[in-house]
Each structure stands twice: as structure tokens, then as C-alpha cells.
Design a protein around this motif. Structure first.
Motif, PDB file in Angstrom:
ATOM      1  N   VAL A 164       0.844  -1.192   0.000  1.00 56.71           N
ATOM      2  CA  VAL A 164       0.000   0.000   0.000  1.00 56.71           C
ATOM      3  C   VAL A 164       0.882   1.246   0.000  1.00 56.71           C
ATOM      4  CG1 VAL A 164      -1.755   1.323   1.273  1.00 56.71           C
ATOM      5  CG2 VAL A 164      -1.859  -1.186   1.259  1.00 56.71           C
ATOM      6  N   LYS A 165       0.503   2.209  -0.830  1.00 55.69           N
ATOM      7  CA  LYS A 165       1.227   3.485  -0.847  1.00 55.69           C
ATOM      8  C   LYS A 165       0.537   4.499   0.064  1.00 55.69           C
ATOM      9  CE  LYS A 165       2.967   5.203  -4.752  1.00 55.69           C
ATOM     10  NZ  LYS A 165       2.987   5.878  -6.087  1.00 55.69           N
ATOM     11  N   VAL A 166       1.392   5.280   0.744  1.00 56.49           N
ATOM     12  CA  VAL A 166       0.922   6.302   1.664  1.00 56.49           C
ATOM     13  C   VAL A 166       1.491   7.636   1.200  1.00 56.49           C
ATOM     14  CG1 VAL A 166       1.150   7.098   4.054  1.00 56.49           C
ATOM     15  CG2 VAL A 166       0.853   4.658   3.583  1.00 56.49           C
ATOM     16  N   LYS A 167       0.640   8.645   1.059  1.00 53.61           N
ATOM     17  CA  LYS A 167       1.132   9.976   0.699  1.00 53.61           C
ATOM     18  C   LYS A 167       1.700  10.664   1.935  1.00 53.61           C
ATOM     19  CE  LYS A 167      -0.121  10.161  -3.692  1.00 53.61           C
ATOM     20  NZ  LYS A 167       0.799  10.430  -4.809  1.00 53.61           N
ATOM     21  N   ALA A 168       2.757  11.436   1.733  1.00 50.52           N
ATOM     22  CA  ALA A 168       3.422  12.124   2.845  1.00 50.52           C
ATOM     23  C   ALA A 168       4.112  13.356   2.284  1.00 50.52           C
ATOM     24  CB  ALA A 168       4.426  11.182   3.513  1.00 50.52           C
ATOM     25  N   VAL A 194       6.038   4.900   0.426  1.00 47.51           N
ATOM     26  CA  VAL A 194       5.737   6.280   0.820  1.00 47.51           C
ATOM     27  C   VAL A 194       6.055   7.229  -0.332  1.00 47.51           C
ATOM     28  CG1 VAL A 194       6.126   8.099   2.505  1.00 47.51           C
ATOM     29  CG2 VAL A 194       6.309   5.707   3.214  1.00 47.51           C
ATOM     30  N   ASP A 195       5.064   8.054  -0.693  1.00 47.52           N
ATOM     31  CA  ASP A 195       5.210   8.992  -1.812  1.00 47.52           C
ATOM     32  C   ASP A 195       5.242  10.421  -1.274  1.00 47.52           C
ATOM     33  OD1 ASP A 195       5.247  10.312  -4.197  1.00 47.52           O
ATOM     34  OD2 ASP A 195       3.412   9.405  -5.000  1.00 47.52           O
ATOM     35  N   LEU A 196       6.390  11.086  -1.453  1.00 47.30           N
ATOM     36  CA  LEU A 196       6.560  12.452  -0.954  1.00 47.30           C
ATOM     37  C   LEU A 196       6.183  13.508  -1.997  1.00 47.30           C
ATOM     38  CD1 LEU A 196       7.632  12.144   1.929  1.00 47.30           C
ATOM     39  CD2 LEU A 196       8.879  10.523   0.536  1.00 47.30           C
ATOM     40  N   ASN A 197       5.945  13.099  -3.237  1.00 42.26           N
ATOM     41  CA  ASN A 197       5.575  14.039  -4.313  1.00 42.26           C
ATOM     42  C   ASN A 197       6.487  15.271  -4.351  1.00 42.26           C
ATOM     43  OD1 ASN A 197       2.537  12.702  -3.736  1.00 42.26           O
ATOM     44  ND2 ASN A 197       3.106  12.982  -5.875  1.00 42.26           N
ATOM     45  N   CYS A 198       7.802  15.027  -4.241  1.00 45.92           N
ATOM     46  CA  CYS A 198       8.834  16.079  -4.467  1.00 45.92           C
ATOM     47  C   CYS A 198       8.850  17.160  -3.385  1.00 45.92           C
ATOM     48  CB  CYS A 198       8.663  16.762  -5.820  1.00 45.92           C
ATOM     49  SG  CYS A 198       8.422  15.649  -7.208  1.00 45.92           S
ATOM     50  N   ILE A 220      10.874   4.908  -0.815  1.00 49.84           N
ATOM     51  CA  ILE A 220      10.415   6.294  -0.709  1.00 49.84           C
ATOM     52  C   ILE A 220      10.427   6.858  -2.133  1.00 49.84           C
ATOM     53  CG2 ILE A 220      11.080   6.646   1.694  1.00 49.84           C
ATOM     54  CD1 ILE A 220      13.545   8.187   0.706  1.00 49.84           C
ATOM     55  N   GLU A 221       9.285   7.496  -2.479  1.00 51.57           N
ATOM     56  CA  GLU A 221       9.073   7.920  -3.874  1.00 51.57           C
ATOM     57  C   GLU A 221       9.136   9.439  -3.984  1.00 51.57           C
ATOM     58  OE1 GLU A 221       5.701   6.047  -5.674  1.00 51.57           O
ATOM     59  OE2 GLU A 221       5.205   7.811  -6.871  1.00 51.57           O
ATOM     60  N   GLU A 222       9.851   9.918  -4.976  1.00 47.70           N
ATOM     61  CA  GLU A 222       9.997  11.353  -5.232  1.00 47.70           C
ATOM     62  C   GLU A 222      10.177  12.160  -3.941  1.00 47.70           C
ATOM     63  OE1 GLU A 222       8.299  12.708  -9.462  1.00 47.70           O
ATOM     64  OE2 GLU A 222       6.778  12.728  -7.904  1.00 47.70           O
ATOM     65  N   PRO A 223      11.204  11.815  -3.160  1.00 46.63           N
ATOM     66  CA  PRO A 223      11.414  12.605  -1.944  1.00 46.63           C
ATOM     67  C   PRO A 223      11.783  14.057  -2.255  1.00 46.63           C
ATOM     68  CG  PRO A 223      13.279  11.113  -2.334  1.00 46.63           C
ATOM     69  CD  PRO A 223      12.195  10.729  -3.290  1.00 46.63           C
ATOM     70  N   GLY A 246      10.496   9.065 -11.218  1.00 49.20           N
ATOM     71  CA  GLY A 246      10.422   8.990 -12.674  1.00 49.20           C
ATOM     72  C   GLY A 246       9.116   9.487 -13.256  1.00 49.20           C
ATOM     73  N   GLU A 247       8.067   9.644 -12.445  1.00 55.97           N
ATOM     74  CA  GLU A 247       6.800  10.085 -13.020  1.00 55.97           C
ATOM     75  C   GLU A 247       6.893  11.512 -13.561  1.00 55.97           C
ATOM     76  OE1 GLU A 247       3.649  11.502 -10.010  1.00 55.97           O
ATOM     77  OE2 GLU A 247       4.760   9.981  -8.919  1.00 55.97           O
ATOM     78  N   SER A 248       7.921  12.255 -13.125  1.00 52.29           N
ATOM     79  CA  SER A 248       8.085  13.635 -13.598  1.00 52.29           C
ATOM     80  C   SER A 248       9.131  13.737 -14.705  1.00 52.29           C
ATOM     81  CB  SER A 248       8.501  14.543 -12.432  1.00 52.29           C
ATOM     82  OG  SER A 248       7.574  14.445 -11.378  1.00 52.29           O
ATOM     83  N   PRO A 296       6.288   0.980 -13.322  1.00 56.39           N
ATOM     84  CA  PRO A 296       5.675   2.084 -14.059  1.00 56.39           C
ATOM     85  C   PRO A 296       4.698   2.898 -13.220  1.00 56.39           C
ATOM     86  CG  PRO A 296       4.748  -0.030 -14.754  1.00 56.39           C
ATOM     87  CD  PRO A 296       5.937  -0.337 -13.887  1.00 56.39           C
ATOM     88  N   HIS A 297       4.710   4.200 -13.438  1.00 57.19           N
ATOM     89  CA  HIS A 297       3.743   5.094 -12.793  1.00 57.19           C
ATOM     90  C   HIS A 297       2.426   5.024 -13.558  1.00 57.19           C
ATOM     91  CE1 HIS A 297       1.774   9.111 -12.381  1.00 57.19           C
ATOM     92  NE2 HIS A 297       2.020   8.871 -11.104  1.00 57.19           N
ATOM     93  N   THR A 298       1.310   4.988 -12.827  1.00 54.50           N
ATOM     94  CA  THR A 298      -0.005   5.046 -13.477  1.00 54.50           C
ATOM     95  C   THR A 298      -0.960   5.986 -12.759  1.00 54.50           C
ATOM     96  OG1 THR A 298      -0.948   3.266 -12.162  1.00 54.50           O
ATOM     97  CG2 THR A 298       0.113   2.622 -14.232  1.00 54.50           C
TER      98      THR A 298
HETATM   99 MG   LIG Z   1       4.041   9.432  -7.152  1.00 54.89          MG
END
Ligand SMILES: [Mg+2]
Length: 374
Positions: A164-168, A194-198, A220-223, A246-248, A296-298
């Protein structure tokens, strides 16, 4: 076979409740639907992964790419792609709207080719390594209380997910505390992403990364912002937890720099954004040569993007795990007559029909269309 027309429609569907990540609020889902018509009656479908400004994508395709497509053989897909890319590059647009628009066109060309040959796209990519892909749920969003977010995480587990992914990314200390509470409530038998969205600075990402290691986070994703490749490389060297991004990013040229600089453990190109099926396959192959995973990002994508991604993921060796959005997205849930986004036991199946293996729900398309581009 020749391309006789390109039909473009901007779709927009409002969502019931606003969705919050570290950097923005989401209130609707949008896409530019591309249909490539041929003189043999075959119609190929594609769209881009652009959750806003669908009309910008449609008008870019109409003005820049349609003149390159008309009268061409869809089997010249790769040559058409590079002519279009060169046209965009001439204008300095090697990322963003131009490449997202090109991704939509490229996916539609693959759909034409698969339908003409009567084979699923994964067969054209060399055949599939797997029938079902391990999937993770996206995502426990920001906004509600930690108690409610804990319950949401549990609902994803109840549905069958094992990851499970958690936004942070809004408050490092609160995010670390949430990880502690997740492990206390659900133990260590589930993978937490965990997705930090940059959202973080290097120092904050290092602090959060230590907590992520302590609570055995999967990645950890896009820290960090994607502009800071040097900091990504330093962070990756400093931490044992995997760093994903990589999604960006766009095209093999963009990903080449991430890989060469050792900036990531997991590459996350988006098929509807980074240049289409062949670019993402090439990015994944390049990552494999560096010993890097492909996941892959979706997120926020439409069902068309899901189908395209499933074909690439099934047919790519270093595939790791599939992102399966579980929050409201009418373009994922309602766009097709045959859903491709359903999971069972935390896995998702690969479409089997010719081309993308999908069929539009024309009534849904009609209702969601806000503009047509001629
Ligand atoms: Mg993301």
C-alpha cells in the motif's frame, strides 16, 4: 494501411471529494482521447497521462502531430515518433505537454498495429513474463486524521492488497509517527510505500529516510524535486531504503541522466507521459542494464493508460510492482466497456484482446467530452 483521420476529444469528469497530495488538490480527472482512423477501418485508441489541461494536449496534437500522421502507414510507428519528436525538439519541447501528447499518439499507433495483426501488444514486445502482476494500492491520501488514514490503510489490506502506498511530505515528524502507527497496527507483513511528491529538501529527506529505514519501508518515492539529481544521488548513497522516481521525467534522454548519476533504485516512467510504449520499454531496458527496477507510474491515469502499461509491464524483465489507484477516478473506472483496473488477491491481470485489448464505453465518452478538436 494508411491513416485517414485523427479524432481528438478532451474529456473531463469531476470527482466527488477533493483529493490531496503534498503539492496540490485534485478536483477532476481529464484526458485527451485520441482515435486514429485508417483506410482499413481499424481504429486505434490512445491518451496521455495528463490529469489537467486536456484541451492543451488535444490542440497540440491537432496542430503539430496530425499533419505528420495523415496518409502515413501506422506500421511506420517508430519513424513517425522520431519525426514528431524532432519537430517538438525544434521548439525546445522535449518534456511536458509536447511529449505527453506524443505519448497518446504513439499508444494509439500500437493499438492499430495490434488490431491489424490480431495480437495483444505484449506479444509485439516479445511476449509476457507473467499473466498477473503484483499490485500496490494508491493511496492513503493526505488530509484526513491519522486515525482515519490508518483505517483507510486497513481497508486496502481487507481488499486483498499486500502493498500500500501512503502519501506524505507535509511534515516529516508526523509522517514518521504515522509509519510507527502503521507498523503497530498492521505489523511488518505488509509492504509500505511512501510517496513524498517532491516535497522535501535534502536534509528533510535524509531525516525521513532514516525513519523509513527503521520502519522497513519498501520505497520512498519522489522525496525531492526532480531538478535536484545530485541530491537524489547523495540521498540514495546515504540510505538503504529504495529511492523511486520517474513520473516527472520524459523519454530515454531524461532517464539516461537519472541512471548515469545513480539517482534511483526504481525507475517509474509513465507510458502516457514519458513518450509512449516504446520509450518506456527502452527506459526499462536501460534501467535493467544499470541493475535498476522498473515500476511504471499510473496514478491518476485513465483505463487506456492502465491497459498500455499492463502490456509493457507484463513483457519487461525487470518489472517490480504495478501501481493500482484505488481512490475515485471515473476515467479509470468508467471509460471502458471492459474494465482492466480490477485486482484480485493484490494482483492485476494483463488484457488479452488484440492491440490494447480494450473497448471504449461510448456513452461514457459522450458524457465526459467537453470539447472536440477538428
Ligand atoms: Mg508518485
Amino acid at each position: 494501411m494508411l491513416i485517414t483521420g485523427v479524432e481528438l476529444a478532451a474529456l473531463r469528469v469531476p470527482i466527488g471529494a477533493e483529493q490531496l497530495i503534498s503539492t496540490r488538490r485534485i478536483t477532476s480527472r481529464e484526458t485527451c482521447l485520441v482515435r486514429i482512423h485508417t483506410d482499413e477501418g481499424i481504429v486505434g485508441i490512445g491518451d496521455s497521462q495528463r490529469p489537467e489541461s486536456a484541451e492543451a494536449i488535444c490542440s497540440y496534437i491537432r496542430d503539430i502531430y496530425v499533419p505528420l500522421l495523415l496518409g502515413r502507414d501506422p506500421f511506420d510507428r517508430e519513424r513517425i515518433f522520431h519525426e514528431a519528436y524532432t519537430t517538438a525538439r525544434y521548439r525546445g519541447r522535449v518534456k511536458g505537454v509536447a511529449i505527453e501528447a506524443l505519448s497518446a499518439v504513439e499508444i494509439a499507433l500500437w493499438d492499430v498495429i495490434g488490431k491489424a495483426l490480431r495480437v495483444p501488444i505484449y506479444k509485439l514486445l516479445g511476449g509476457k513474463y507473467r499473466d498477473r502482476l503484483r499490485a500496490y494500492a494508491t493511496a492513503v491520501m493526505l488530509g484526513p486524521s491519522q486515525e482515519e488514514r490508518l483505517r483507510q490503510f486497513g481497508r486496502f489490506l481487507d481488499a486483498g492488497f499486500t502493498a500500500v502506498k501512503v502519501k506524505a511530505g507535509r511534515n516529516v515528524e508526523e509522517d514518521a509517527e504515522f509509519l510507527r502507527r502503521l507498523r503497530e497496527a498492521y505489523g511488518y507483513g505488509v509492504d509500505i510505500l511512501v510517496d513524498l511528491n517532491c516535497a522535501l529538501t535534502f536534509k528533510a529527506a535524509l531525516r525521513f529516510g532514516r525513519a523509513a529505514e527503521k520502519y522497513e519501508v519498501y520505497w520512498i518515492e519522489e522525496p525531492l524535486p526532480p531538478e535536484h539529481l545530485g541530491d537524489y544521488a547523495k540521498l540514495r548513497r546515504a540510505l538503504s531504503v529504495m529511492v523511486a522516481a520517474g513520473e516527472s521525467e520524459y523519454t530515454v534522454y531524461g532517464f539516461r541522466d537519472w541512471l548515469a548519476r545513480g539517482a534511483i533504485d526504481v525507475a517509474q516512467p509513465d507510458v502516457g507521459r514519458a513518450g509512449g510504449i516504446w520509450q518506456v520499454r527502452a527506459i526499462a531496458e536501460m534501467a535493467e542494464a544499470y541493475g535498476i527496477w522498473f515500476a511504471p507510474h499510473t496514478g491518476h491515469g485513465s483505463a487506456i493508460g492502465y491497459a498500455a502499461t499492463l502490456h509493457v509491464a507484463a513483457a519487461t524483465r525487470n518489472f517490480l510492482i504495478f501501481e493500482l489507484e484505488q481512490i475515485e477516478n471515473p476515467l479509470r473506472e468508467g471509460l471502458l466497456a471492459n474494465r482492466v483496473d480490477l485486482q484480485e488477491g493484490g494482483h492485476i491481470a494483463v488484457p488479452e484482446g488484440p492491440g490494447l485489448g480494450i473497448e471504449l464505453d461510448e456513452k461514457f465518452v459522450e458524457r465526459a467530452t467537453i470539447a472536440r478538436f477538428k
